[in-house]
Write a protein that holds these residues in place. Structure first.
Motif, PDB file in Angstrom:
ATOM      1  N   GLU A 140     -12.772  18.685 -18.378  1.00 25.59           N
ATOM      2  CA  GLU A 140     -13.738  17.810 -17.709  1.00 25.59           C
ATOM      3  C   GLU A 140     -13.805  16.487 -18.455  1.00 25.59           C
ATOM      4  OE1 GLU A 140     -18.372  17.755 -16.072  1.00 25.59           O
ATOM      5  OE2 GLU A 140     -17.674  19.391 -17.364  1.00 25.59           O
ATOM      6  N   VAL A 141     -13.728  15.387 -17.710  1.00 25.81           N
ATOM      7  CA  VAL A 141     -13.829  14.067 -18.330  1.00 25.81           C
ATOM      8  C   VAL A 141     -15.198  13.472 -18.045  1.00 25.81           C
ATOM      9  CG1 VAL A 141     -11.345  13.657 -18.176  1.00 25.81           C
ATOM     10  CG2 VAL A 141     -12.839  12.859 -16.340  1.00 25.81           C
ATOM     11  N   ALA A 142     -15.654  12.625 -18.954  1.00 27.01           N
ATOM     12  CA  ALA A 142     -16.951  11.972 -18.804  1.00 27.01           C
ATOM     13  C   ALA A 142     -16.968  11.118 -17.539  1.00 27.01           C
ATOM     14  CB  ALA A 142     -17.228  11.104 -20.027  1.00 27.01           C
ATOM     15  N   PRO A 143     -18.145  10.952 -16.938  1.00 32.13           N
ATOM     16  CA  PRO A 143     -18.235  10.139 -15.714  1.00 32.13           C
ATOM     17  C   PRO A 143     -17.626   8.750 -15.863  1.00 32.13           C
ATOM     18  CG  PRO A 143     -20.288  11.318 -16.071  1.00 32.13           C
ATOM     19  CD  PRO A 143     -19.441  11.561 -17.283  1.00 32.13           C
ATOM     20  N   GLU A 144     -17.775   8.139 -17.057  1.00 37.90           N
ATOM     21  CA  GLU A 144     -17.250   6.789 -17.267  1.00 37.90           C
ATOM     22  C   GLU A 144     -15.727   6.737 -17.199  1.00 37.90           C
ATOM     23  OE1 GLU A 144     -20.408   7.325 -20.581  1.00 37.90           O
ATOM     24  OE2 GLU A 144     -19.270   8.598 -19.198  1.00 37.90           O
ATOM     25  N   LEU A 145     -15.086   7.894 -17.380  1.00 42.18           N
ATOM     26  CA  LEU A 145     -13.622   7.934 -17.432  1.00 42.18           C
ATOM     27  C   LEU A 145     -12.992   8.454 -16.145  1.00 42.18           C
ATOM     28  CD1 LEU A 145     -13.166   9.425 -21.029  1.00 42.18           C
ATOM     29  CD2 LEU A 145     -13.253   7.019 -20.343  1.00 42.18           C
ATOM     30  N   ARG A 146     -13.792   8.811 -15.182  1.00 43.61           N
ATOM     31  CA  ARG A 146     -13.248   9.451 -13.983  1.00 43.61           C
ATOM     32  C   ARG A 146     -12.436   8.510 -13.114  1.00 43.61           C
ATOM     33  NH1 ARG A 146     -18.520  13.346 -12.660  1.00 43.61           N
ATOM     34  NH2 ARG A 146     -18.187  14.704 -14.485  1.00 43.61           N
ATOM     35  N   LEU A 147     -12.629   7.209 -13.267  1.00 42.42           N
ATOM     36  CA  LEU A 147     -11.809   6.274 -12.491  1.00 42.42           C
ATOM     37  C   LEU A 147     -10.343   6.362 -12.872  1.00 42.42           C
ATOM     38  CD1 LEU A 147     -12.047   2.610 -13.808  1.00 42.42           C
ATOM     39  CD2 LEU A 147     -12.837   4.561 -15.132  1.00 42.42           C
ATOM     40  N   PHE A 148     -10.042   6.903 -14.061  1.00 41.56           N
ATOM     41  CA  PHE A 148      -8.658   6.973 -14.522  1.00 41.56           C
ATOM     42  C   PHE A 148      -7.906   8.192 -13.999  1.00 41.56           C
ATOM     43  CE2 PHE A 148     -10.775   4.731 -18.162  1.00 41.56           C
ATOM     44  CZ  PHE A 148     -10.157   3.508 -17.986  1.00 41.56           C
ATOM     45  N   VAL A 149      -8.621   9.246 -13.624  1.00 38.32           N
ATOM     46  CA  VAL A 149      -7.963  10.509 -13.286  1.00 38.32           C
ATOM     47  C   VAL A 149      -7.826  10.657 -11.773  1.00 38.32           C
ATOM     48  CG1 VAL A 149      -8.834  11.598 -15.387  1.00 38.32           C
ATOM     49  CG2 VAL A 149     -10.138  11.813 -13.264  1.00 38.32           C
ATOM     50  N   PRO A 150      -6.951  11.547 -11.307  1.00 32.75           N
ATOM     51  CA  PRO A 150      -6.811  11.768  -9.862  1.00 32.75           C
ATOM     52  C   PRO A 150      -8.137  12.183  -9.229  1.00 32.75           C
ATOM     53  CG  PRO A 150      -5.001  12.808 -11.062  1.00 32.75           C
ATOM     54  CD  PRO A 150      -5.983  12.347 -12.094  1.00 32.75           C
ATOM     55  N   ARG A 159     -12.315  14.430 -10.384  1.00 30.50           N
ATOM     56  CA  ARG A 159     -13.472  13.577 -10.648  1.00 30.50           C
ATOM     57  C   ARG A 159     -14.808  14.270 -10.400  1.00 30.50           C
ATOM     58  NH1 ARG A 159     -11.476   7.709  -8.130  1.00 30.50           N
ATOM     59  NH2 ARG A 159      -9.587   7.557  -9.427  1.00 30.50           N
ATOM     60  N   GLY A 160     -14.782  15.489  -9.933  1.00 31.22           N
ATOM     61  CA  GLY A 160     -16.033  16.141  -9.567  1.00 31.22           C
ATOM     62  C   GLY A 160     -16.633  17.034 -10.623  1.00 31.22           C
ATOM     63  N   GLY A 161     -15.931  17.262 -11.727  1.00 35.16           N
ATOM     64  CA  GLY A 161     -16.419  18.172 -12.758  1.00 35.16           C
ATOM     65  C   GLY A 161     -15.263  18.922 -13.383  1.00 35.16           C
ATOM     66  N   PRO A 162     -15.532  20.086 -13.990  1.00 32.93           N
ATOM     67  CA  PRO A 162     -14.464  20.853 -14.642  1.00 32.93           C
ATOM     68  C   PRO A 162     -13.407  21.306 -13.635  1.00 32.93           C
ATOM     69  CG  PRO A 162     -16.646  21.656 -15.270  1.00 32.93           C
ATOM     70  CD  PRO A 162     -16.851  20.722 -14.126  1.00 32.93           C
ATOM     71  N   LEU A 207      -5.994   6.513 -24.286  1.00 33.95           N
ATOM     72  CA  LEU A 207      -6.658   7.074 -25.459  1.00 33.95           C
ATOM     73  C   LEU A 207      -7.604   6.077 -26.110  1.00 33.95           C
ATOM     74  CD1 LEU A 207      -3.873   9.244 -27.128  1.00 33.95           C
ATOM     75  CD2 LEU A 207      -5.790   9.960 -25.685  1.00 33.95           C
ATOM     76  N   THR A 208      -7.434   4.791 -25.821  1.00 31.65           N
ATOM     77  CA  THR A 208      -8.388   3.803 -26.322  1.00 31.65           C
ATOM     78  C   THR A 208      -9.780   4.033 -25.751  1.00 31.65           C
ATOM     79  OG1 THR A 208      -7.824   2.267 -24.526  1.00 31.65           O
ATOM     80  CG2 THR A 208      -6.608   2.039 -26.605  1.00 31.65           C
ATOM     81  N   GLU A 209      -9.860   4.744 -24.623  1.00 29.59           N
ATOM     82  CA  GLU A 209     -11.144   4.963 -23.948  1.00 29.59           C
ATOM     83  C   GLU A 209     -11.730   6.338 -24.220  1.00 29.59           C
ATOM     84  OE1 GLU A 209     -12.212   2.049 -22.533  1.00 29.59           O
ATOM     85  OE2 GLU A 209     -10.334   1.610 -23.584  1.00 29.59           O
ATOM     86  N   ALA A 210     -10.961   7.216 -24.840  1.00 31.26           N
ATOM     87  CA  ALA A 210     -11.432   8.575 -25.116  1.00 31.26           C
ATOM     88  C   ALA A 210     -12.155   8.614 -26.454  1.00 31.26           C
ATOM     89  CB  ALA A 210     -10.254   9.547 -25.125  1.00 31.26           C
ATOM     90  N   GLY A 211     -13.336   9.200 -26.448  1.00 28.34           N
ATOM     91  CA  GLY A 211     -14.109   9.337 -27.674  1.00 28.34           C
ATOM     92  C   GLY A 211     -14.002  10.745 -28.228  1.00 28.34           C
ATOM     93  N   THR A 212     -15.141  11.385 -28.426  1.00 27.17           N
ATOM     94  CA  THR A 212     -15.167  12.738 -28.971  1.00 27.17           C
ATOM     95  C   THR A 212     -14.527  13.725 -27.998  1.00 27.17           C
ATOM     96  OG1 THR A 212     -17.195  12.256 -30.189  1.00 27.17           O
ATOM     97  CG2 THR A 212     -16.661  14.575 -29.841  1.00 27.17           C
ATOM     98  N   LEU A 213     -13.690  14.606 -28.540  1.00 26.60           N
ATOM     99  CA  LEU A 213     -13.065  15.672 -27.756  1.00 26.60           C
ATOM    100  C   LEU A 213     -13.655  16.999 -28.210  1.00 26.60           C
ATOM    101  CD1 LEU A 213      -9.324  14.510 -28.002  1.00 26.60           C
ATOM    102  CD2 LEU A 213     -11.055  13.841 -26.320  1.00 26.60           C
ATOM    103  N   LEU A 214     -14.139  17.768 -27.258  1.00 23.79           N
ATOM    104  CA  LEU A 214     -14.743  19.061 -27.564  1.00 23.79           C
ATOM    105  C   LEU A 214     -13.920  20.181 -26.941  1.00 23.79           C
ATOM    106  CD1 LEU A 214     -18.536  18.311 -26.861  1.00 23.79           C
ATOM    107  CD2 LEU A 214     -17.314  18.153 -29.045  1.00 23.79           C
ATOM    108  N   ASP A 222     -13.864  19.142 -23.097  1.00 29.50           N
ATOM    109  CA  ASP A 222     -14.694  18.029 -22.629  1.00 29.50           C
ATOM    110  C   ASP A 222     -14.183  16.749 -23.271  1.00 29.50           C
ATOM    111  OD1 ASP A 222     -16.974  19.147 -20.996  1.00 29.50           O
ATOM    112  OD2 ASP A 222     -17.197  20.355 -22.814  1.00 29.50           O
ATOM    113  N   VAL A 223     -13.906  15.749 -22.435  1.00 34.33           N
ATOM    114  CA  VAL A 223     -13.431  14.456 -22.925  1.00 34.33           C
ATOM    115  C   VAL A 223     -14.556  13.445 -22.766  1.00 34.33           C
ATOM    116  CG1 VAL A 223     -11.676  12.663 -22.727  1.00 34.33           C
ATOM    117  CG2 VAL A 223     -11.094  15.044 -22.183  1.00 34.33           C
TER     118      VAL A 223
END
Length: 244
Positions: free
Chosen positions: A9-19, A23-26, A48-55, A74-75
């Motif tokens: 699952e990617v953070a809402p701020e990053l969902r514009l980058f993924v297919p 974008r809806g969740g996990p 990767l410049t936009e990815a912060g903590t990875l869990l 979680d990204v």
């Protein structure tokens, strides 16, 4: 790809980058069992410049972690304000961000800018050589490993771009101290010193001037000053600094 299946699952701020279907969740993702988490994230379109903590299952991991079967990833987006250790905060902007470069310079922020397209390898090398944060809307450019540091510029509107960069990096502001043409520093200049560079009407109408110490361009508070003053005052009010 035939390997371990994870949930990502990617953070809402990053969902514009993924297919769109991610974008809806996990969502489930089959990996190859050998690629690092950083590579997996990047392969989905997230710089990767936009990815912060990875869990992974709620615990922080490095980008070098190799995902295993059943892991939940979680990204998070990069933390703001973002600190860039190792060098004074300076920027390098690609050929498409000229207006943003001029506005950063107007605020006294060190912002190098290439007005001609010198190519991605040269830009990345310049970022590394001068230790500048590379600002771009080109995801491919930001994937180059040799850049010193980078950031994706999310908007195509200069006013929003400026707020994005100032909010993310919180650079010190010193308005009216840099040349908007070449990024050099400005110094006060007498009318006599710069008179040969001025039109007659300008000489008659204005008495206070500044001149770039690098390219010798002359500045005064002319017809466009009101628009520039608005940009400066709004930035200073929101992000701090002396209006000068």
């Amino acid at each position: 790809m035939n390997g371990p299946e994870i949930t990502l699952e990617v953070a809402p701020e990053l969902r514009l980058f993924v297919p769109h279907d991610r974008r809806g969740g996990p969502t489930p993702l089959v990996t190859d069992g050998s690629s690092t988490l950083g590579h997996v994230i990047e392969s989905l379109g997230v710089p990767l410049t936009e990815a912060g903590t990875l869990l992974v299952n709620g615990a922080p991991v490095a980008r070098s972690h190799v995902p295993g079967p059943g892991e939940h990833v979680d990204v998070h987006a990069v933390e703001r304000p973002q600190r860039v250790p190792g060098a004074p905060l300076r920027f390098l902007l690609d050929v498409h961000l000229g207006t943003l470069a001029r506005r950063l310079r107007l605020l006294g922020v060190d912002a190098a800018y290439e007005s001609e397209d010198i190519g991605d390898p040269a830009l990345a090398a310049l970022s590394a050589r001068e230790r500048r944060v590379l600002l771009s809307r080109d995801r491919g450019l930001l994937r180059r490993r040799e850049i010193w540091a980078g950031a994706y510029v999310y908007s195509d509107r200069p006013a929003e771009q400026l707020r994005d960069v100032l909010g993310r990096f919180t650079p010190a502001l010193a308005p009216w101290t840099r040349c908007t043409a070449c990024n050099g520093m400005l110094a006060g200049a007498s009318k006599d010193t710069v008179s040969e560079l001025l039109e007659h009407g300008t000489q008659e109408a204005y008495d206070v001037f500044a001149q770039c110490t690098e390219c010798s361009r002359v500045y005064w508070r002319g017809a466009h000053h009101g628009h520039l003053e608005t940009i400066v005052s709004e930035a200073v009010a929101e992000f701090g600094g002396a209006p000068a």
